[in-house]
Design an enzyme around this catalytic site. Structure first.
Site, PDB file in Angstrom:
ATOM      1  N   PHE A  97     -60.999 -79.126  70.001  1.00 43.71           N
ATOM      2  CA  PHE A  97     -61.061 -78.744  68.129  1.00 43.71           C
ATOM      3  C   PHE A  97     -62.860 -79.322  67.525  1.00 43.71           C
ATOM      4  CE2 PHE A  97     -59.416 -79.254  64.226  1.00 43.71           C
ATOM      5  CZ  PHE A  97     -59.149 -78.329  63.978  1.00 43.71           C
ATOM      6  N   ASP A 136     -56.357 -85.083  72.339  1.00 45.23           N
ATOM      7  CA  ASP A 136     -55.249 -85.237  71.477  1.00 45.23           C
ATOM      8  C   ASP A 136     -53.860 -84.028  72.526  1.00 45.23           C
ATOM      9  OD1 ASP A 136     -54.618 -83.752  69.391  1.00 45.23           O
ATOM     10  OD2 ASP A 136     -56.820 -83.588  69.246  1.00 45.23           O
ATOM     11  N   TYR A 177     -48.599 -82.814  61.761  1.00 48.52           N
ATOM     12  CA  TYR A 177     -47.908 -81.113  60.398  1.00 48.52           C
ATOM     13  C   TYR A 177     -47.610 -80.666  61.621  1.00 48.52           C
ATOM     14  CZ  TYR A 177     -52.868 -81.393  60.641  1.00 48.52           C
ATOM     15  OH  TYR A 177     -54.220 -80.524  60.695  1.00 48.52           O
ATOM     16  N   LYS A 178     -48.202 -80.317  63.184  1.00 46.52           N
ATOM     17  CA  LYS A 178     -47.818 -78.999  63.561  1.00 46.52           C
ATOM     18  C   LYS A 178     -46.323 -79.047  64.159  1.00 46.52           C
ATOM     19  CE  LYS A 178     -52.450 -79.032  64.464  1.00 46.52           C
ATOM     20  NZ  LYS A 178     -53.108 -77.889  63.869  1.00 46.52           N
ATOM     21  N   ARG A 187     -53.899 -65.927  65.963  1.00 46.21           N
ATOM     22  CA  ARG A 187     -52.888 -66.679  66.332  1.00 46.21           C
ATOM     23  C   ARG A 187     -51.183 -66.396  66.465  1.00 46.21           C
ATOM     24  NH1 ARG A 187     -54.677 -72.619  66.000  1.00 46.21           N
ATOM     25  NH2 ARG A 187     -54.558 -71.989  63.471  1.00 46.21           N
TER      26      ARG A 187
HETATM   27  C1  LIG Z   1     -56.495 -80.575  68.196  1.00 50.24           C
HETATM   28  C2  LIG Z   1     -56.285 -80.768  66.653  1.00 50.24           C
HETATM   29  N1  LIG Z   1     -57.104 -82.258  67.178  1.00 50.24           N
HETATM   30  C3  LIG Z   1     -57.252 -82.451  65.680  1.00 50.24           C
HETATM   31  C4  LIG Z   1     -56.788 -81.632  64.479  1.00 50.24           C
HETATM   32  C5  LIG Z   1     -56.792 -82.768  63.450  1.00 50.24           C
HETATM   33  O1  LIG Z   1     -56.420 -82.805  62.397  1.00 50.24           O
HETATM   34  P1  LIG Z   1     -55.924 -84.249  61.464  1.00 50.24           P
HETATM   35  O2  LIG Z   1     -56.691 -82.509  60.344  1.00 50.24           O
HETATM   36  O3  LIG Z   1     -54.362 -84.824  61.129  1.00 50.24           O
HETATM   37  O4  LIG Z   1     -57.403 -84.930  61.132  1.00 50.24           O
HETATM   38  C6  LIG Z   1     -56.406 -80.181  64.694  1.00 50.24           C
HETATM   39  C7  LIG Z   1     -55.887 -79.527  63.294  1.00 50.24           C
HETATM   40  O5  LIG Z   1     -55.839 -78.365  63.484  1.00 50.24           O
HETATM   41  C8  LIG Z   1     -56.124 -80.039  65.996  1.00 50.24           C
HETATM   42  O6  LIG Z   1     -55.623 -78.542  65.610  1.00 50.24           O
END
Ligand SMILES: Cc1ncc(COP(=O)(O)O)c(C=O)c1O
Length: 397
Positions: free
Chosen positions: A130, A199, A224-225, A373
């Site tokens: 990401f 992650d 939040y996911k 998605r």
């Molecule tokens: C794999 C991954 N890592 C990190 C993040 C970013 O997270 P945050 O907005 O909590 O920093 C996301 C957001 O969708 C994500 O999909």
């Protein structure tokens, strides 16, 4: 299989679904079918109740005394413990707080500080990670004077050597949903003395992560996911218990101090994962996340994974029969053992189709250049929702 048989199959699968009662724990809009539990998980009754209680009883009446008389001080670790249970980590090894980006900065910095030397000076990052992970990893490399390198996770083993201090990757690819081989990448890193930061954003709450069993050093994930903590919910950090008292994170705030209310002149890190806190707990959003995690006390992660595979396989069967000849292709592993919680559907008009689907109450998202998605969260989606989506997609082109 005709479309009508596909729908009939959904009916019998829904009738036999052991996770069907979980749907009642959610407050879902009646005019939408929601395929974005991987982006923003929906509202649970428990999260709303927890926030109501925090606002109307604790904040309104208890006011500042609630820090001492209530659970506000222990909330970040209590929430961390609920997450630990889902990701296969020992109790006391996870703390909730910050955003995933900030959490990643903290654990990557801790790993770099612990492991980098003048010759062990490479930070390796998943090239398909990401974007926030890649931005943060590059920044940590700059701050610790490390060489920043990127490669695909499948190629990491060939890049591991005595120069690698830290490697970082996502367990599940945010575009393709491919599950990476956490166990073998971690073992290959350890074999050359490197530390690994995973992650777990797209894995937490949808698949067992077996953090302890795989010997993971550090992990972060998103609130939040799939764990439904609400918009901007706190993230979390995991640090292996054998490492945690031996590492320091870069934001030594008072909430990570061994004695925050002693107001000492110098920083003394708390023992254990508490040292990864920095500032005051975001109580209201932490309450929502803590409440939302109740669902996972009722339905074990192994049955959630089984439900997610069943929905994914049912979707792919529908794709094969009704979509594969109309310009769609599959952007995710077909094999359920290699596929996470969502399915990526590829189409030249993906963006346009996404907008049309949303207009019709099928909530999916678009990721450039050509990905739709579709997250198949088994706690609140029915086979009927998947059948309806396949029906709608087959009319789309
Ligand atoms: C794999 C991954 N890592 C990190 C993040 C970013 O997270 P945050 O907005 O909590 O920093 C996301 C957001 O969708 C994500 O999909």
């Amino acid at each position: 299989m005709s479309m009508s048989s596909y729908f009939a199959q959904a009916e019998s699968l829904d009738a036999a679904n052991p996770l069907a009662p979980a749907r009642q724990l959610f407050d879902l809009p009646s005019d939408q079918r929601y395929f974005l539990g991987n982006s923003l998980g929906p509202l649970t009754h428990a999260a709303r109740e927890a926030v109501n209680q925090a606002v109307n009883a604790e904040w309104k009446t208890g006011l500042v005394r609630t820090w001492h008389d209530g659970d506000w001080f222990s909330l970040a670790t209590a929430t961390g413990n609920r997450i630990a249970h889902i990701i296969g980590a020992p109790s006391g090894s996870v703390i909730a707080g910050d955003s995933t980006s900030i959490a990643l900065f903290k654990v990557l910095s801790a790993a770099a500080q612990k492991n980098a030397t003048p010759t062990r000076n490479v930070l390796l990052c998943d090239i398909n990670n990401f974007p926030t992970d890649r931005y943060v990893a590059r920044s940590v490399a700059d701050l610790f004077h490390l060489h920043y390198k990127e490669c695909a996770v499948s190629e990491m083993a060939t890049h591991f050597n005595d120069n690698v201090a830290v490697a970082t990757a996502s367990m599940i690819d945010f575009r393709s949903s491919e599950i990476h081989d956490v166990a073998s990448v971690t073992a290959a890193a350890h074999a050359v003395g490197a530390l690994v930061v995973w992650d777990l954003a797209h894995a937490t709450g949808i698949i067992p992560c077996d953090v302890e069993r795989h010997g993971i050093d550090f992990a972060v994930g998103c609130g939040y996911k799939y764990i439904n903590g609400g918009p901007g919910a706190p993230a979390f950090m995991y640090v292996a218990p054998h490492l945690v008292n031996d590492v320091q994170q870069p934001i030594p705030g008072w909430f990570g101090h061994d004695a925050p209310f002693a107001f000492e002149d110098t920083y003394r890190p708390a023992q254990g994962i508490a040292r990864f806190s920095s500032g005051t707990t975001n109580v209201l959003s932490m309450k929502a996340l803590h409440g939302a995690l109740e669902v996972f006390e009722k339905f074990p992660i192994s049955s959630i994974r089984a439900g997610s595979i069943a929905l994914g396989d049912y979707f792919i069967a529908g794709f094969d029969e009704h979509l594969s000849s109309s310009g769609f292709s599959l952007g995710s592993p077909r094999n359920s053992g290699a596929r996470g919680g969502h399915v990526a559907l590829l189409h030249d008009r993906a963006q346009e189709l996404t907008e049309e689907l949303i207009g019709d109450g099928f909530i999916v998202d678009f990721r450039p250049p050509n990905v739709i998605r579709i997250a198949l969260s088994p706690l609140f989606l029915r086979f009927d929702d998947v059948a309806a989506l396949i029906g709608r997609l087959s009319d789309a082109t």
